[in-house]
Write a protein that holds these residues in place. Structure first.
Motif, PDB file in Angstrom:
ATOM      1  N   HIS A 222       0.862  -1.198   0.000  1.00  0.00           N
ATOM      2  CA  HIS A 222       0.000   0.000   0.000  1.00  0.00           C
ATOM      3  C   HIS A 222       0.892   1.239   0.000  1.00  0.00           C
ATOM      4  N   SER A 223       1.296   1.698  -1.183  1.00  0.00           N
ATOM      5  CA  SER A 223       2.313   2.743  -1.275  1.00  0.00           C
ATOM      6  C   SER A 223       1.759   4.149  -1.448  1.00  0.00           C
ATOM      7  N   SER A 224       0.502   4.274  -1.811  1.00  0.00           N
ATOM      8  CA  SER A 224      -0.051   5.593  -2.114  1.00  0.00           C
ATOM      9  C   SER A 224       0.101   6.530  -0.914  1.00  0.00           C
ATOM     10  N   GLY A 225       0.743   7.670  -1.156  1.00  0.00           N
ATOM     11  CA  GLY A 225       0.913   8.671  -0.118  1.00  0.00           C
ATOM     12  C   GLY A 225       1.941   8.321   0.946  1.00  0.00           C
ATOM     13  N   GLN A 226       2.722   7.261   0.750  1.00  0.00           N
ATOM     14  CA  GLN A 226       3.631   6.776   1.784  1.00  0.00           C
ATOM     15  C   GLN A 226       5.113   7.015   1.486  1.00  0.00           C
ATOM     16  N   VAL A 227       5.448   7.532   0.318  1.00  0.00           N
ATOM     17  CA  VAL A 227       6.858   7.579  -0.081  1.00  0.00           C
ATOM     18  C   VAL A 227       7.685   8.438   0.877  1.00  0.00           C
ATOM     19  N   GLU A 228       7.177   9.571   1.309  1.00  0.00           N
ATOM     20  CA  GLU A 228       7.951  10.406   2.228  1.00  0.00           C
ATOM     21  C   GLU A 228       8.179   9.693   3.560  1.00  0.00           C
ATOM     22  N   THR A 229       7.167   8.949   4.024  1.00  0.00           N
ATOM     23  CA  THR A 229       7.346   8.148   5.240  1.00  0.00           C
ATOM     24  C   THR A 229       8.410   7.079   5.023  1.00  0.00           C
ATOM     25  N   TYR A 230       8.360   6.428   3.870  1.00  0.00           N
ATOM     26  CA  TYR A 230       9.355   5.397   3.574  1.00  0.00           C
ATOM     27  C   TYR A 230      10.767   5.984   3.544  1.00  0.00           C
ATOM     28  N   ALA A 231      10.887   7.198   3.032  1.00  0.00           N
ATOM     29  CA  ALA A 231      12.202   7.836   2.991  1.00  0.00           C
ATOM     30  C   ALA A 231      12.754   8.061   4.395  1.00  0.00           C
ATOM     31  N   GLN A 232      11.869   8.242   5.354  1.00  0.00           N
ATOM     32  CA  GLN A 232      12.311   8.441   6.736  1.00  0.00           C
ATOM     33  C   GLN A 232      12.767   7.136   7.392  1.00  0.00           C
ATOM     34  N   VAL A 233      12.079   6.034   7.091  1.00  0.00           N
ATOM     35  CA  VAL A 233      12.308   4.807   7.864  1.00  0.00           C
ATOM     36  C   VAL A 233      13.287   3.837   7.215  1.00  0.00           C
ATOM     37  N   VAL A 234      13.605   4.025   5.941  1.00  0.00           N
ATOM     38  CA  VAL A 234      14.535   3.123   5.255  1.00  0.00           C
ATOM     39  C   VAL A 234      15.952   3.665   5.399  1.00  0.00           C
ATOM     40  N   ALA A 235      16.893   2.785   5.665  1.00  0.00           N
ATOM     41  CA  ALA A 235      18.290   3.164   5.843  1.00  0.00           C
ATOM     42  C   ALA A 235      18.900   3.606   4.513  1.00  0.00           C
ATOM     43  N   PRO A 236      19.962   4.405   4.558  1.00  0.00           N
ATOM     44  CA  PRO A 236      20.674   4.744   3.321  1.00  0.00           C
ATOM     45  C   PRO A 236      21.068   3.478   2.553  1.00  0.00           C
ATOM     46  N   PHE A 237      20.883   3.535   1.247  1.00  0.00           N
ATOM     47  CA  PHE A 237      21.171   2.432   0.332  1.00  0.00           C
ATOM     48  C   PHE A 237      20.244   1.226   0.559  1.00  0.00           C
ATOM     49  N   GLY A 238      19.141   1.446   1.251  1.00  0.00           N
ATOM     50  CA  GLY A 238      18.162   0.384   1.443  1.00  0.00           C
ATOM     51  C   GLY A 238      17.340   0.150   0.185  1.00  0.00           C
ATOM     52  N   THR A 239      16.440  -0.825   0.264  1.00  0.00           N
ATOM     53  CA  THR A 239      15.657  -1.234  -0.901  1.00  0.00           C
ATOM     54  C   THR A 239      14.184  -1.336  -0.543  1.00  0.00           C
ATOM     55  N   ILE A 240      13.357  -0.788  -1.414  1.00  0.00           N
ATOM     56  CA  ILE A 240      11.902  -0.916  -1.297  1.00  0.00           C
ATOM     57  C   ILE A 240      11.405  -1.744  -2.474  1.00  0.00           C
ATOM     58  N   VAL A 241      10.518  -2.693  -2.207  1.00  0.00           N
ATOM     59  CA  VAL A 241       9.829  -3.441  -3.262  1.00  0.00           C
ATOM     60  C   VAL A 241       8.337  -3.199  -3.098  1.00  0.00           C
ATOM     61  N   ALA A 242       7.691  -2.744  -4.164  1.00  0.00           N
ATOM     62  CA  ALA A 242       6.258  -2.448  -4.136  1.00  0.00           C
ATOM     63  C   ALA A 242       5.513  -3.360  -5.092  1.00  0.00           C
ATOM     64  N   ILE A 243       4.300  -3.732  -4.714  1.00  0.00           N
ATOM     65  CA  ILE A 243       3.469  -4.580  -5.581  1.00  0.00           C
ATOM     66  C   ILE A 243       2.201  -3.877  -6.037  1.00  0.00           C
ATOM     67  N   ASP A 244       1.919  -2.692  -5.509  1.00  0.00           N
ATOM     68  CA  ASP A 244       0.710  -1.980  -5.911  1.00  0.00           C
ATOM     69  C   ASP A 244       1.040  -1.022  -7.039  1.00  0.00           C
ATOM     70  N   ASN A 245       0.063  -0.800  -7.923  1.00  0.00           N
ATOM     71  CA  ASN A 245       0.323   0.058  -9.079  1.00  0.00           C
ATOM     72  C   ASN A 245      -0.176   1.468  -8.807  1.00  0.00           C
ATOM     73  N   GLY A 246       0.009   2.355  -9.789  1.00  0.00           N
ATOM     74  CA  GLY A 246      -0.409   3.738  -9.653  1.00  0.00           C
ATOM     75  C   GLY A 246       0.785   4.666  -9.617  1.00  0.00           C
ATOM     76  N   PRO A 247       0.588   5.907 -10.036  1.00  0.00           N
ATOM     77  CA  PRO A 247       1.696   6.862 -10.073  1.00  0.00           C
ATOM     78  C   PRO A 247       2.121   7.288  -8.672  1.00  0.00           C
ATOM     79  N   ARG A 248       3.416   7.564  -8.509  1.00  0.00           N
ATOM     80  CA  ARG A 248       3.923   8.113  -7.252  1.00  0.00           C
ATOM     81  C   ARG A 248       5.257   8.800  -7.531  1.00  0.00           C
ATOM     82  N   ASP A 249       5.588   9.756  -6.680  1.00  0.00           N
ATOM     83  CA  ASP A 249       6.835  10.498  -6.821  1.00  0.00           C
ATOM     84  C   ASP A 249       7.862   9.897  -5.874  1.00  0.00           C
ATOM     85  N   VAL A 250       8.896   9.274  -6.415  1.00  0.00           N
ATOM     86  CA  VAL A 250       9.903   8.627  -5.570  1.00  0.00           C
ATOM     87  C   VAL A 250      11.110   9.525  -5.330  1.00  0.00           C
ATOM     88  N   ALA A 251      11.018  10.801  -5.714  1.00  0.00           N
ATOM     89  CA  ALA A 251      12.131  11.717  -5.520  1.00  0.00           C
ATOM     90  C   ALA A 251      12.599  11.804  -4.067  1.00  0.00           C
TER      91      ALA A 251
END
Length: 333
Positions: A222-251
């Motif tokens: 469930h990635s919608s609206g969560q990218v900024e939160t993910y940027a906070q909780v994932v370590a540098p050089f970490g990896t995210i795998v998503a299975i849900d579709n839809g546009p999102r800004d990963v900047a």
């Protein structure tokens, strides 16, 4: 109905209640490299609802991307299968789905059903197990030597439930942090999560209290609206795998060089015609089930496969609040 007639349950209009109907047709004949399977049980996944949102090609679309059943015919050039074998599989978007009494399926996508599982239990596994395995071991590249923290967002869904089990079994030194509602936290723990956080609360604060340096891996259903939160909780050089579709800004991930990867288990069936990787995965999963390491995640059995039961399953999946898997088993006639 006549045993020599195929029963096909398809939809005629996108997302229209009552648009499922049963039709009769000829039992398929396998082409080279294919099996014909008498389907004994199916489960319903979000991809079924997503595919149903589009009008069916030819006016009648047969969905279903999970099945367990018995081989009735073997095409030329197929090794390792014979009539009477019990199998399970998720199939391909390029072929008619499993919501029919007899289905053609590429043999390379089929695994031998766990001996200890019922058809209904086995039908709950293929799509989610393939997605979870490819996520953990092909995308994250986890091994028995891996250490670190994995955050599973949507851990009580079909994929999250299997992913937790596979990681605990095959990457035992990885800590699994699961997100779940308070009502479903016990399910996530039963699947093997070390820690559970409430995804209705402040996710970043909860995860950072458990993994102050950040998690190495994050799986997102469930990635919608969560990218900024993910940027906070994932370590540098970490990896995210998503299975849900839809546009999102990963900047927001760029500053920490966090990798964003997609996982779609249908990529292999669609683009790698010589691959037997998914057959191998399913056979590995069957062995884990038979050894008691992994369990099926069936939570709801809606009875026999019919237009009515498929309608009810789709309605439940569309809420986005299901836990585990919904299965349908057997035929009324």
């Amino acid at each position: 109905m006549n045993e020599e007639t195929n029963i096909m349950i398809g939809f005629t209009e996108s997302l229209t209640p009552g648009a499922f109907e049963a039709r009769q047709g000829a039992i398929p004949v396998p082409d080279a490299g294919e099996l014909v399977v008498r389907v004994e049980a199916v489960s319903v996944n979000p991809v079924d609802v997503m595919r149903r949102s589009q009008p069916p090609a030819g006016g009648f679309g047969i969905l279903g991307y999970d099945a367990a059943g018995v081989v009735t015919a073997v095409g030329a050039g197929v090794d390792g299968f014979r009539a009477g074998d019990e199998v399970f599989y998720a199939g391909s978007l390029a072929m008619a789905g499993s919501n029919q009494r007899y289905q053609r399926v590429a043999a390379r996508l089929v695994g031998h059903k766990p001996r200890s599982a019922t058809f209904g239990e086995a039908a709950s596994l293929p799509l989610t197990a393939l997605t979870a395995w490819e996520t953990a071991f092909d995308r994250f590249r986890l091994t028995r030597e891996s250490t670190g923290d994995l955050l599973i967002v949507g851990a009580t869904g079909g994929v999250g439930s299997i992913l937790t089990q596979l990681v605990r079994a095959l990457a035992p030194d990885v800590r699994v942090i699961a997100t779940a509602s308070a009502a479903n936290a016990d399910w996530a723990r039963a699947m093997g999560a070390h820690d559970v956080v409430d995804h209705h609360g402040d996710l970043a604060a909860q995860v950072q209290s458990l993994a102050p340096q950040g998690v190495s891996w994050l799986f997102s259903a469930h990635s919608s609206g969560q990218v900024e939160t993910y940027a906070q909780v994932v370590a540098p050089f970490g990896t995210i795998v998503a299975i849900d579709n839809g546009p999102r800004d990963v900047a927001p991930l760029m500053q920490k060089s966090i990798a964003w990867l997609w996982e779609l288990m249908f990529t292999d069936p669609l683009f790698l015609p010589e691959s037997h990787h998914q057959q191998w995965i399913l056979d590995q999963v069957a062995g884990l089930v038979d050894s008691g390491v992994v369990r099926a995640t069936t939570t709801t059995n809606l009875g026999t496969i019919s237009a009515d039961s498929l309608e009810r399953a789709h309605a439940a999946i569309a809420t986005g609040r299901t836990v585990g898997k919904i299965v349908l088993e057997g035929w009324a006639n």
